[in-house]
Scaffold this active site. Structure first.
Site, short mmCIF file in Angstrom:
data_model
loop_
_atom_site.label_atom_id
_atom_site.label_comp_id
_atom_site.label_asym_id
_atom_site.label_seq_id
_atom_site.Cartn_x
_atom_site.Cartn_y
_atom_site.Cartn_z
N HIS A 123 26.28 13.62 72.05
CA HIS A 123 26.55 12.50 71.50
C HIS A 123 28.22 11.90 71.88
O HIS A 123 28.86 12.88 72.13
CB HIS A 123 26.58 12.42 69.90
N ASP A 200 28.45 20.94 67.58
CA ASP A 200 28.19 19.81 67.03
C ASP A 200 26.94 19.79 66.09
O ASP A 200 25.81 19.81 66.76
CB ASP A 200 28.21 18.33 67.77
N GLN A 203 23.05 17.12 63.87
CA GLN A 203 21.44 17.12 63.80
C GLN A 203 20.91 18.32 63.47
O GLN A 203 19.61 18.57 63.50
CB GLN A 203 20.89 16.36 65.21
N LYS A 226 23.58 12.50 56.92
CA LYS A 226 22.39 12.86 57.47
C LYS A 226 21.62 13.82 56.72
O LYS A 226 20.53 14.22 57.30
CB LYS A 226 22.60 13.20 59.16
N CYS A 366 24.01 6.55 71.01
CA CYS A 366 25.52 7.00 71.53
C CYS A 366 25.32 8.02 72.70
O CYS A 366 26.19 9.32 72.47
CB CYS A 366 26.13 7.46 70.16
C1 LIG Z 1 24.46 14.65 67.46
C2 LIG Z 1 25.29 13.87 66.99
N1 LIG Z 1 26.73 14.20 66.98
C3 LIG Z 1 27.52 13.29 66.18
C4 LIG Z 1 27.33 12.11 65.59
C5 LIG Z 1 28.13 11.31 64.91
O1 LIG Z 1 28.04 11.23 63.57
P1 LIG Z 1 28.90 10.37 62.62
O2 LIG Z 1 28.70 9.01 62.93
O3 LIG Z 1 28.25 10.60 61.37
O4 LIG Z 1 30.12 10.91 62.85
C6 LIG Z 1 25.93 11.76 65.48
C7 LIG Z 1 25.44 10.56 64.77
O5 LIG Z 1 24.24 10.18 64.94
C8 LIG Z 1 24.91 12.65 66.15
O6 LIG Z 1 23.68 12.37 66.23
#
Ligand SMILES: Cc1ncc(COP(=O)(O)O)c(C=O)c1O
Length: 408
Positions: A123, A200, A203, A226, A366
């Site tokens: 992401h 990270d 998910q 999430k 993203c």
């Molecule tokens: C794998 C992953 N990392 C980071 C993020 C960023 O999350 P946030 O927008 O809550 O900071 C997301 C959000 O969709 C994500 O799916």
């Protein structure tokens, strides 16, 4: 399992909504999950009965608020297996957490020639903070490709894990492919080379039981929204000794013990990283979300998602010209399915599904590097959570067939 699901589904008031005259089928939980009444009530109760700023005043409400905030920290710590609550830094979201590691650790530890090893599937929030720091330190981000099935080839990983690699940055689970990476094995290999591992978990934490100690990583980031919690609260877990040697990136009130014109004394970890008024209601809501998930049982969350994902893969495979991205084995992926339909744009699929009351995501999610690498301009993503049913997937299939009929 079905009875269990019905008991919990009624907890989500938004699922009673009609969208375009149809019952809402919410298949966009990977973007943000819906919230059960228990979480909504916890946030409301906080504002109705306890609202006051934390760590500041000497009055009853201030004490109550501080107690609730610190109890939430303890709740998060026990949920992910942290050694102590002081390893939990509250942030705004996973993006904020990942920026904190990149800047707070990377800026003072990376130097010219060092390598940050990652994949093309990250992401933007897990790669842009490192590109930014590498530009400033003369270090560089190196990207590993995934196999055609969307898996990380461990031989490729081992070959890229040179002495120059100072930090390995990976998503525990991909937000496009669903792939769950073998973080424990990755951490063991990285440790042998003396590299840190930043995960990270955006998910992963909502879907699988995570224990940061058994994973063996060094930092782990995720968002509350999430995993049934409110928007605006995120978490960075880090090993205590690493957090203690990081620099704060947000200076101001609440993160110092003393200030004397040109000098200041930082507060202890984690307060030194939480400058300014924190999202106390968000933390309280996140703790309520964790209680809810614990009550449901993370093993049941996973079982339910495997059931839904297996069924969805079987059904979607029957659509001519539809390609499912990522591995087809539900045991190595989470409950989201991204797909491409030959000759039809993802936004068109999503808007026809919306006309049927079905919410899915379209675009690049993203993950621009990944889409470009796969040479596709976008994909449609259906993502499932505890409140989804097999009937939702039947409706998704019918909606997709309608879109193909109209657009092909
Ligand atoms: C794998 C992953 N990392 C980071 C993020 C960023 O999350 P946030 O927008 O809550 O900071 C997301 C959000 O969709 C994500 O799916």
């Amino acid at each position: 399992m079905r009875r269990l699901k019905r008991k919990y589904m009624n907890d989500f008031p938004i699922l009673n909504r009609k969208i375009n005259g149809k019952d809402l089928i919410y298949l966009d939980s990977a973007a943000t999950s819906q919230k059960p009444v228990q979480v909504i009530d916890a946030v409301t109760d906080y504002y109705k009965n306890h609202n006051a700023n934390v760590h500041r005043g000497v009055h009853t409400l201030g004490d109550e608020s501080t107690e609730l905030y610190e109890a939430a920290r303890k709740r998060v710590a026990s949920f992910i297996g942290a050694v102590t609550p002081s390893e939990i830094v509250f942030t705004n979201n996973a993006t904020d957490s990942l920026n904190l590691v990149a800047q707070g650790w990377g800026l003072i530890n990376l130097k010219k020639g060092d390598v940050v090893l990652t994949t093309v599937a990250e992401h933007n929030s897990n790669v842009l903070p490192w590109e930014y720091i590498c530009e400033r330190t003369g270090s560089g981000v190196e990207y590993m490709e995934l196999t055609d099935e969307g898996l990380l080839d461990m031989d490729v990983f081992k070959s890229k894990l040179t002495d120059k690699v100072k930090v390995v940055v990976l998503s525990h689970a991909s937000n496009v492919l669903g792939t769950i990476l073998p973080v424990k094995q990755i951490s063991e290999l990285a440790k042998e080379k003396g590299a840190l591992v930043v995960i990270d978990g955006s998910q992963a934490v909502p879907h699988i039981q995570v224990n940061v100690q058994s994973l063996g990583c060094d930092f782990y980031a995720f968002s509350g929204h999430k995993m049934l919690g409110p928007m605006g609260i995120g978490v960075l877990w880090g090993r205590r000794e690493l957090l203690s040697n990081m620099i704060p990136i947000r200076f101001g009130g609440g993160m110092v013990l003393d200030v004397d014109k040109k000098t200041y004394e930082l507060a202890e970890v984690p307060e030194c990283f939480e400058g300014g008024t924190p999202d106390v209601a968000g933390a309280v809501g996140l703790a309520a979300a964790i209680d809810y998930l614990d009550d449901y049982g993370m093993e049941n969350v996973r079982k339910h998602e495997i059931e839904l994902t297996s069924y969805a893969i079987e059904k979607l495979r029957t659509v001519k010209g539809l390609w499912i991205l990522g591995p087809h084995n539900p045991d190595v992926r989470t409950g989201l399915i991204s797909f491409v339909i030959d000759g039809i744009h993802s936004h068109d699929v999503a808007s026809i599904l919306d006309s049927e009351g079905i919410a899915v995501r379209s675009g690049m999610h993203c993950a621009m590097n990944l889409h470009k690498n796969m040479q596709i301009s976008s994909s449609t993503r259906a993502s499932f959570y505890i409140y989804n049913t097999l009937e939702d997937i039947d409706k998704l299939l019918a909606g997709i067939e309608k879109a193909v009929g109209l657009l092909k």
